[in-house]
Design an enzyme around this catalytic site. Structure first.
Site, PDB file in Angstrom:
ATOM      1  N   TYR A  78       0.829  -1.216   0.000  1.00 42.93           N
ATOM      2  CA  TYR A  78       0.000   0.000   0.000  1.00 42.93           C
ATOM      3  C   TYR A  78       0.859   1.260   0.000  1.00 42.93           C
ATOM      4  CZ  TYR A  78      -4.258  -2.626   0.077  1.00 42.93           C
ATOM      5  OH  TYR A  78      -5.288  -3.459  -0.322  1.00 42.93           O
ATOM      6  N   ARG A 120       1.607   1.813  -3.587  1.00 45.40           N
ATOM      7  CA  ARG A 120       0.460   2.339  -4.335  1.00 45.40           C
ATOM      8  C   ARG A 120       0.146   3.772  -3.914  1.00 45.40           C
ATOM      9  NH1 ARG A 120      -4.103  -1.916  -3.702  1.00 45.40           N
ATOM     10  NH2 ARG A 120      -5.239  -0.503  -5.107  1.00 45.40           N
ATOM     11  N   HIS A 141     -14.843   1.477  -2.439  1.00 44.57           N
ATOM     12  CA  HIS A 141     -13.834   0.630  -1.780  1.00 44.57           C
ATOM     13  C   HIS A 141     -12.855   1.441  -0.936  1.00 44.57           C
ATOM     14  CE1 HIS A 141     -14.715  -2.481  -5.149  1.00 44.57           C
ATOM     15  NE2 HIS A 141     -15.654  -2.455  -4.244  1.00 44.57           N
ATOM     16  N   CYS A 189      -8.219   1.522  11.792  1.00 46.99           N
ATOM     17  CA  CYS A 189      -7.611   0.678  12.833  1.00 46.99           C
ATOM     18  C   CYS A 189      -8.026  -0.776  12.647  1.00 46.99           C
ATOM     19  CB  CYS A 189      -8.103   1.192  14.188  1.00 46.99           C
ATOM     20  SG  CYS A 189      -7.646   0.165  15.577  1.00 46.99           S
ATOM     21  N   CYS A 231     -13.049  -0.397  17.085  1.00 53.03           N
ATOM     22  CA  CYS A 231     -12.544   0.981  17.142  1.00 53.03           C
ATOM     23  C   CYS A 231     -12.960   1.725  15.875  1.00 53.03           C
ATOM     24  CB  CYS A 231     -11.025   0.953  17.258  1.00 53.03           C
ATOM     25  SG  CYS A 231     -10.266   2.583  17.138  1.00 53.03           S
ATOM     26  N   CYS A 272      -2.765   2.446  16.748  1.00 50.83           N
ATOM     27  CA  CYS A 272      -3.913   3.347  16.594  1.00 50.83           C
ATOM     28  C   CYS A 272      -3.865   4.425  17.663  1.00 50.83           C
ATOM     29  CB  CYS A 272      -5.207   2.555  16.722  1.00 50.83           C
ATOM     30  SG  CYS A 272      -6.658   3.599  16.858  1.00 50.83           S
ATOM     31  N   CYS A 309      -7.396   3.841  20.182  1.00 54.12           N
ATOM     32  CA  CYS A 309      -7.536   2.739  21.130  1.00 54.12           C
ATOM     33  C   CYS A 309      -6.177   2.233  21.618  1.00 54.12           C
ATOM     34  CB  CYS A 309      -8.323   1.599  20.511  1.00 54.12           C
ATOM     35  SG  CYS A 309      -7.407   0.720  19.234  1.00 54.12           S
TER      36      CYS A 309
HETATM   37  C1  BV8 Z   1     -18.176  -8.258   0.281  1.00 51.23           C
HETATM   38  C2  BV8 Z   1      -9.850  -2.046  -2.433  1.00 51.23           C
HETATM   39  C3  BV8 Z   1     -19.666  -9.083   1.944  1.00 51.23           C
HETATM   40  C4  BV8 Z   1      -8.560  -2.623  -1.977  1.00 51.23           C
HETATM   41  C5  BV8 Z   1     -11.063  -3.773  -3.676  1.00 51.23           C
HETATM   42  C6  BV8 Z   1     -20.611 -12.644  -5.338  1.00 51.23           C
HETATM   43  C7  BV8 Z   1     -20.068 -13.496  -6.248  1.00 51.23           C
HETATM   44  C8  BV8 Z   1     -18.700 -13.840  -6.134  1.00 51.23           C
HETATM   45  C9  BV8 Z   1     -17.877 -13.320  -5.139  1.00 51.23           C
HETATM   46  C10 BV8 Z   1     -18.429 -12.484  -4.245  1.00 51.23           C
HETATM   47  C11 BV8 Z   1     -19.786 -12.160  -4.326  1.00 51.23           C
HETATM   48  N1  BV8 Z   1     -20.044 -11.309  -3.331  1.00 51.23           N
HETATM   49  C12 BV8 Z   1     -18.907 -11.100  -2.613  1.00 51.23           C
HETATM   50  C13 BV8 Z   1     -17.916 -11.811  -3.153  1.00 51.23           C
HETATM   51  C14 BV8 Z   1     -16.557 -11.801  -2.700  1.00 51.23           C
HETATM   52  C15 BV8 Z   1     -15.716 -10.643  -3.269  1.00 51.23           C
HETATM   53  C16 BV8 Z   1     -15.621 -10.691  -4.777  1.00 51.23           C
HETATM   54  O1  BV8 Z   1     -16.319 -10.006  -5.490  1.00 51.23           O
HETATM   55  N2  BV8 Z   1     -14.663 -11.477  -5.245  1.00 51.23           N
HETATM   56  C17 BV8 Z   1     -14.387 -11.516  -6.698  1.00 51.23           C
HETATM   57  C18 BV8 Z   1     -12.897 -11.565  -6.889  1.00 51.23           C
HETATM   58  C19 BV8 Z   1     -15.062 -12.656  -7.321  1.00 51.23           C
HETATM   59  N3  BV8 Z   1     -16.265  -9.362  -2.858  1.00 51.23           N
HETATM   60  C20 BV8 Z   1     -15.909  -8.909  -1.646  1.00 51.23           C
HETATM   61  O2  BV8 Z   1     -15.191  -9.510  -0.870  1.00 51.23           O
HETATM   62  C21 BV8 Z   1     -16.473  -7.552  -1.252  1.00 51.23           C
HETATM   63  N4  BV8 Z   1     -17.027  -7.619   0.073  1.00 51.23           N
HETATM   64  O3  BV8 Z   1     -18.795  -8.780  -0.603  1.00 51.23           O
HETATM   65  O4  BV8 Z   1     -18.549  -8.280   1.620  1.00 51.23           O
HETATM   66  C22 BV8 Z   1     -19.211 -10.420   1.946  1.00 51.23           C
HETATM   67  C23 BV8 Z   1     -18.107 -10.716   2.700  1.00 51.23           C
HETATM   68  C24 BV8 Z   1     -17.720 -12.032   2.678  1.00 51.23           C
HETATM   69  C25 BV8 Z   1     -18.326 -12.999   1.860  1.00 51.23           C
HETATM   70  C26 BV8 Z   1     -19.451 -12.625   1.143  1.00 51.23           C
HETATM   71  C27 BV8 Z   1     -19.901 -11.323   1.177  1.00 51.23           C
HETATM   72  C28 BV8 Z   1     -15.355  -6.487  -1.190  1.00 51.23           C
HETATM   73  C29 BV8 Z   1     -14.832  -6.211  -2.549  1.00 51.23           C
HETATM   74  C30 BV8 Z   1     -13.860  -5.018  -2.501  1.00 51.23           C
HETATM   75  C31 BV8 Z   1     -12.423  -5.457  -2.472  1.00 51.23           C
HETATM   76  N5  BV8 Z   1     -11.538  -4.293  -2.552  1.00 51.23           N
HETATM   77  N6  BV8 Z   1     -10.283  -2.662  -3.693  1.00 51.23           N
HETATM   78  C32 BV8 Z   1      -7.419  -2.345  -2.922  1.00 51.23           C
HETATM   79  O5  BV8 Z   1      -7.632  -1.704  -3.960  1.00 51.23           O
HETATM   80  O6  BV8 Z   1      -6.302  -2.773  -2.587  1.00 51.23           O
HETATM   81  S1  BV8 Z   1     -11.504  -4.525  -5.168  1.00 51.23           S
HETATM   82  C33 BV8 Z   1     -10.387  -3.932  -6.357  1.00 51.23           C
HETATM   83  O7  BV8 Z   1     -10.377  -4.897  -7.374  1.00 51.23           O
HETATM   84  C34 BV8 Z   1     -10.782  -2.647  -7.045  1.00 51.23           C
HETATM   85  O8  BV8 Z   1     -11.328  -1.708  -6.166  1.00 51.23           O
HETATM   86  C35 BV8 Z   1     -11.791  -3.142  -8.079  1.00 51.23           C
HETATM   87  O9  BV8 Z   1     -13.037  -3.304  -7.502  1.00 51.23           O
HETATM   88  C36 BV8 Z   1     -11.256  -4.509  -8.409  1.00 51.23           C
HETATM   89  C37 BV8 Z   1     -10.490  -4.470  -9.689  1.00 51.23           C
HETATM   90  O10 BV8 Z   1     -11.424  -4.446 -10.706  1.00 51.23           O
HETATM   91  P1  BV8 Z   1     -11.374  -3.279 -11.845  1.00 51.23           P
HETATM   92  O11 BV8 Z   1     -11.292  -1.962 -11.193  1.00 51.23           O
HETATM   93  O12 BV8 Z   1     -12.471  -3.573 -12.765  1.00 51.23           O
HETATM   94  O13 BV8 Z   1      -9.943  -3.502 -12.529  1.00 51.23           O
HETATM   95  P2  BV8 Z   1      -9.493  -4.692 -13.487  1.00 51.23           P
HETATM   96  O14 BV8 Z   1      -8.024  -4.595 -13.579  1.00 51.23           O
HETATM   97  O15 BV8 Z   1     -10.129  -5.963 -13.070  1.00 51.23           O
HETATM   98  O16 BV8 Z   1     -10.130  -4.313 -14.911  1.00 51.23           O
HETATM   99  C38 BV8 Z   1      -9.730  -3.151 -15.566  1.00 51.23           C
HETATM  100  C39 BV8 Z   1     -10.638  -3.026 -16.779  1.00 51.23           C
HETATM  101  O17 BV8 Z   1     -10.346  -1.794 -17.418  1.00 51.23           O
HETATM  102  C40 BV8 Z   1     -10.452  -4.136 -17.811  1.00 51.23           C
HETATM  103  O18 BV8 Z   1     -11.729  -4.546 -18.259  1.00 51.23           O
HETATM  104  C41 BV8 Z   1      -9.670  -3.437 -18.934  1.00 51.23           C
HETATM  105  O19 BV8 Z   1     -10.025  -3.950 -20.199  1.00 51.23           O
HETATM  106  C42 BV8 Z   1     -10.133  -2.006 -18.796  1.00 51.23           C
HETATM  107  N7  BV8 Z   1      -9.163  -0.983 -19.210  1.00 51.23           N
HETATM  108  C43 BV8 Z   1      -7.813  -0.999 -19.021  1.00 51.23           C
HETATM  109  N8  BV8 Z   1      -7.274   0.168 -19.485  1.00 51.23           N
HETATM  110  C44 BV8 Z   1      -8.318   0.924 -19.929  1.00 51.23           C
HETATM  111  C45 BV8 Z   1      -9.532   0.202 -19.749  1.00 51.23           C
HETATM  112  N9  BV8 Z   1     -10.730   0.671 -20.096  1.00 51.23           N
HETATM  113  C46 BV8 Z   1     -10.767   1.918 -20.658  1.00 51.23           C
HETATM  114  N10 BV8 Z   1      -9.649   2.686 -20.844  1.00 51.23           N
HETATM  115  C47 BV8 Z   1      -8.424   2.221 -20.507  1.00 51.23           C
HETATM  116  N11 BV8 Z   1      -7.339   2.983 -20.726  1.00 51.23           N
HETATM  117 ZN    ZN Z   2      -8.155   1.841  17.211  1.00 52.30          ZN
END
Ligand code: BV8
Ligand code: ZN
Length: 298
Positions: A72, A75, A126, A134, A139, A190, A193
């Site tokens: 991080y 990034r 996100h 924390c 907290c 933190c 806390c």
């Molecule tokens: C949750 C922050 C409740 C951190 C991020 C349902 C089905 C399956 C799985 C799940 C589901 N519900 C929940 C899940 C689990 C999980 C999930 O979705 N897993 C995936 C992998 C299948 N979701 C979660 O855990 C979420 N929480 O649901 O809580 C819960 C809890 C437990 C169990 C059940 C439910 C939390 C999700 C958030 C995670 N945090 N980011 C950090 O950044 O470090 S996600 C992170 O990855 C990003 O924020 C973003 O969301 C994702 C990346 O995706 P994109 O942004 O789309 O990027 P990517 O590289 O994939 O694609 C880029 C695109 O751009 C491409 O298409 C490319 O062609 C295009 N492109 C490239 N260049 C260009 C362009 N387009 C135009 N112009 C250009 N120049």
């Molecule tokens: Zn704390």
């Protein structure tokens, strides 16, 4: 279901735009690609030899908080040294022109706000790299907009511009080079806390998105029909963000408009409904053109 013939006609889209009032955008890493920030699925999907998605979890932080903070820290450094691009500017201009535009972003790089996107028409689903919270789940400590680079001394290596030739630079991205040792005690506690460790204010996989914010988003979507949903630079794989566009669709009213570098494939076209659009190309070039009738030339 096959899309209309002019699914990639900018003129046809401008006609739809002219008759549209409520507009929603769902943005992903592709929007910031042209600002030099790696996407998750592209080559950038790997940091050293770790998948970004493997480091973005509470388990990874628990196992090795130093490693995750280096990830991080890197990034944060990249995002601080990046700049918003015309894609961010076009969305910010649309927000200033149309109060019925709501922009939802999965990006944690702060570039929307640095493009002066009106805060009340932006939801960071996100979180942000520049928010600090924390690890202690009881907290509520939250520091907004902390841009210290490095955030703490032990991760200074992550704030060095990575040019392997330069002496003294730790090639952070090169897995053959060991990482600087970082212990739990090196990580700031933190201030509230005094128990938990300070962690990035992002939503990790397996963590819930902010409930109040999601309720707010759902209310905005269900208040009245949405005319246009812009799906910009996202692979639509991560939920719940990936499900929002279809949830916002009112049959016969809503046009889902995909802007993505990937060329439209038969499967992608099959997923489209009549009235939808697909524009293959760089969001940075396409968004100013698509929104020009409303925002003017930027
Ligand atoms: C949750 C922050 C409740 C951190 C991020 C349902 C089905 C399956 C799985 C799940 C589901 N519900 C929940 C899940 C689990 C999980 C999930 O979705 N897993 C995936 C992998 C299948 N979701 C979660 O855990 C979420 N929480 O649901 O809580 C819960 C809890 C437990 C169990 C059940 C439910 C939390 C999700 C958030 C995670 N945090 N980011 C950090 O950044 O470090 S996600 C992170 O990855 C990003 O924020 C973003 O969301 C994702 C990346 O995706 P994109 O942004 O789309 O990027 P990517 O590289 O994939 O694609 C880029 C695109 O751009 C491409 O298409 C490319 O062609 C295009 N492109 C490239 N260049 C260009 C362009 N387009 C135009 N112009 C250009 N120049
Ligand atoms: Zn704390």
């Amino acid at each position: 279901m096959a899309p209309d013939l002019d699914y990639n006609s900018i003129e046809a889209f401008h006609q739809k735009l002219a008759n549209s009032r409520r507009i929603l955008a769902v943005c992903g890493a592709g929007l910031s690609a042209a600002s030099g920030l790696p996407t998750f699925r592209g080559a950038g999907g790997l940091w050293r030899n770790y998948r970004a998605t493997d480091l973005a979890t509470p388990e990874a932080f628990d196992r090795d908080p130093g490693l995750v903070w280096l990830f991080y820290g890197y990034r944060r450094h990249m995002a601080l040294n990046a700049a918003p691009n015309p894609g961010h500017d076009a969305l910010a201009a649309l927000a200033r022109t149309n109060s019925n535009f709501m922009c939802l972003s999965q990006n944690v790089d702060n570039l929307h706000l640095r493009a002066n996107h009106p805060r009340y028409q932006l939801r960071l689903l996100h979180g942000s790299l520049f928010d600090i919270k924390c690890t202690n789940t009881n907290c509520t400590h939250l520091e907004r907009n902390n841009t210290a680079d490095p955030f703490f001394p032990a991760i200074a290596a992550a704030s060095q511009d990575q040019s392997p030739s330069e002496p003294g630079i730790i090639p952070l991205l090169d897995p053959s080079h060991p990482l600087p040792p970082i212990t739990r005690d090196d990580i700031p506690r933190c201030p509230a806390c005094r128990e938990g460790l300070q962690r990035p204010g992002v939503v990790w996989f397996g963590e819930q998105l902010d409930a109040a914010m999601m309720a707010d988003v759902n209310n905005w979507i269900s208040r009245e029909p949405v005319d246009i949903v812009l799906v910009i630079g996202t692979s639509s794989i991560v939920y719940p963000a990936a499900g929002i566009a279809e949830r916002a669709r009112t049959k016969g009213t809503t046009s889902v408009v995909t802007v993505n570098l990937e060329a439209e494939t038969p499967d992608l076209l099959d997923e489209m409904s009549p009235g939808d659009f697909y524009f293959a190309g760089d969001a940075t070039e396409l968004l100013p053109r698509l929104l020009e009738p409303v925002i003017g030339r930027i």
